[in-house]
Enzyme design. Structure first.
Site, PDB file in Angstrom:
ATOM      1  N   TRP A  22      33.126  -2.504  37.831  1.00  0.00           N
ATOM      2  CA  TRP A  22      31.957  -2.680  38.698  1.00  0.00           C
ATOM      3  C   TRP A  22      32.002  -4.048  39.383  1.00  0.00           C
ATOM      4  CZ3 TRP A  22      26.151  -2.255  36.774  1.00  0.00           C
ATOM      5  CH2 TRP A  22      25.304  -2.330  37.877  1.00  0.00           C
ATOM      6  N   TYR A  58      30.634   1.132  43.557  1.00  0.00           N
ATOM      7  CA  TYR A  58      30.956  -0.255  43.236  1.00  0.00           C
ATOM      8  C   TYR A  58      31.580  -0.922  44.458  1.00  0.00           C
ATOM      9  CZ  TYR A  58      30.507   1.451  38.394  1.00  0.00           C
ATOM     10  OH  TYR A  58      30.065   2.019  37.228  1.00  0.00           O
ATOM     11  N   SER A 207      28.826  -2.635  27.798  1.00  0.00           N
ATOM     12  CA  SER A 207      29.228  -2.968  26.425  1.00  0.00           C
ATOM     13  C   SER A 207      28.905  -4.405  26.034  1.00  0.00           C
ATOM     14  CB  SER A 207      30.734  -2.734  26.240  1.00  0.00           C
ATOM     15  OG  SER A 207      31.070  -1.393  26.450  1.00  0.00           O
ATOM     16  N   CYS A 209      26.711  -6.186  27.859  1.00  0.00           N
ATOM     17  CA  CYS A 209      25.370  -6.421  28.403  1.00  0.00           C
ATOM     18  C   CYS A 209      25.377  -7.439  29.541  1.00  0.00           C
ATOM     19  CB  CYS A 209      24.439  -6.861  27.281  1.00  0.00           C
ATOM     20  SG  CYS A 209      22.680  -6.591  27.659  1.00  0.00           S
ATOM     21  N   GLY A 282      33.982  -5.004  31.114  1.00  0.00           N
ATOM     22  CA  GLY A 282      33.985  -5.433  32.507  1.00  0.00           C
ATOM     23  C   GLY A 282      34.650  -6.793  32.676  1.00  0.00           C
ATOM     24  N   ALA A 283      35.535  -6.888  33.661  1.00  0.00           N
ATOM     25  CA  ALA A 283      36.228  -8.155  33.915  1.00  0.00           C
ATOM     26  C   ALA A 283      36.706  -8.192  35.360  1.00  0.00           C
ATOM     27  CB  ALA A 283      37.411  -8.328  32.970  1.00  0.00           C
TER      28      ALA A 283
END
Length: 332
Positions: A22, A58, A207, A209, A282-283
């Site tokens: 995202w 996204y 995951s 937050c 997410g990264a």
């Protein structure tokens, strides 16, 4: 890396950690760096992560384009792509609206395949339920894509048990994608027992937050531009300090108990749930994934879960969920 499989499909060795993209899309996250994003995807694959989760919404297609560029010269059978369908920004007012009509799904699948530079999508997920479109129409359209070989598994995201049951009358549901993490636990009340009973696989989003469980934030952290955390109640002055205090306490407990950091604990907490599950990490910079190596090789006990719950309850007196992220319903 640990692996799982998706029942009633030929998707058999999926990493229990997936790369969430995202933020790579840029919008809602203060922009993106394409070269850096591609390096992040390659680093994830090097670490043994073989599931890449994305969506057209996204960055209005930007995330899918970047994923497509990153994987175009990599053997297609060495990784899995999970993307989504059903958010439409064609109205031109800057918003995305739920649109699960047959016409929109058939348009979006071809758009996604083109952006991703692939012939098929491994897990195709309805992004949000659309109250203006009959679930029967949506499900039968997804089934037609499965039968045609354009997708290999059908998933739903943000659906209730009742909505899934209706969907399953017309098409199989192999995966669900709910928001779920140490601070947002609505999934466990009704949907988790259902998913377990139906032997589905869950792809958990949020995951860590929105970075809160990364351990990198302080009470003074600021978020710029269109960063969605400016709209998240957890990150507002009246609540943010309590969440930071909880993170610090959880980090201390994880280090004393297992020699692990808070981010490893957050992912382990999901992987050790009593169902087949994949945690989205997410990264958008390679170094943000380095802590993945601390996730494997240990397990949380039932007593650990109780301790974690007591720590959260001690500090977070007014918990809030991810409801602020729900997209609007279009008007007819």
């Amino acid at each position: 890396m640990e692996y799982t499989e998706i029942d009633k499909t030929n998707l058999k060795k999926l990493s229990t950690v997936a790369l969430g993209t995202w933020a790579i899309g840029g919008s809602d996250w203060g922009g993106t760096d394409v070269k850096q994003s591609i390096s992040t995807i390659h680093h994830a694959l090097d670490l043994g992560i073989n599931v890449i989760d994305t969506a057209p919404a996204y960055g209005r297609g930007e995330s899918e384009k970047i994923v497509g560029e990153a994987i175009k010269n990599i053997s297609r059978d060495s990784f899995y792509i999970a993307t989504k369908v059903g958010l439409d920004w064609s109205k031109g007012d800057g918003l995305v609206y739920r649109n699960n009509t047959k016409e929109n799904i058939l348009k979006e699948i071809d758009d996604s395949l083109r952006r991703l530079q692939t012939d098929y999508i491994d897990i195709y997920q309805i992004h949000w339920p659309d109250p203006l479109t009959p679930i029967e129409e949506t499900a039968m359209t997804m089934k037609s894509l499965l039968d045609a070989g354009k997708i290999r598994a059908i998933g739903v995201s943000n659906f209730s048990v009742e909505q899934i049951e209706t969907f399953k009358k017309f098409a199989p549901v192999h995966t669900v994608q709910p928001p779920y993490n140490i601070f947002e636990q609505d999934f466990k009340n009704e949907l988790l027992p259902y998913v377990k009973n139906e032997n589905m696989t869950a792809l958990y989003y949020g995951s860590i937050c929105r970075g809160l469980l990364s351990g990198r934030m302080t009470a003074d952290s600021k978020f710029n531009g269109d960063d969605l955390r400016n709209a998240d109640p957890k990150f507002q002055p009246d609540r943010f300090p309590s969440y930071i205090n909880a993170v610090e306490a959880l980090d201390k407990w994880a280090k004393e108990s297992y020699g692990k950091s808070i981010i490893s604990l957050a992912i382990r907490w999901l992987i050790d749930q009593p169902i087949s599950g994949i945690a989205l990490w997410g990264a958008r910079r390679p170094e943000q994934l380095n802590a993945v190596e601390g996730v494997g090789g240990w397990r949380l006990t039932e007593e650990d879960y109780k301790t974690i719950e007591s720590i959260v309850n001690k500090y977070v007196k007014e918990p809030v969920g991810p409801e602020f992220m729900a997209p609007p319903v279009r008007t007819l």
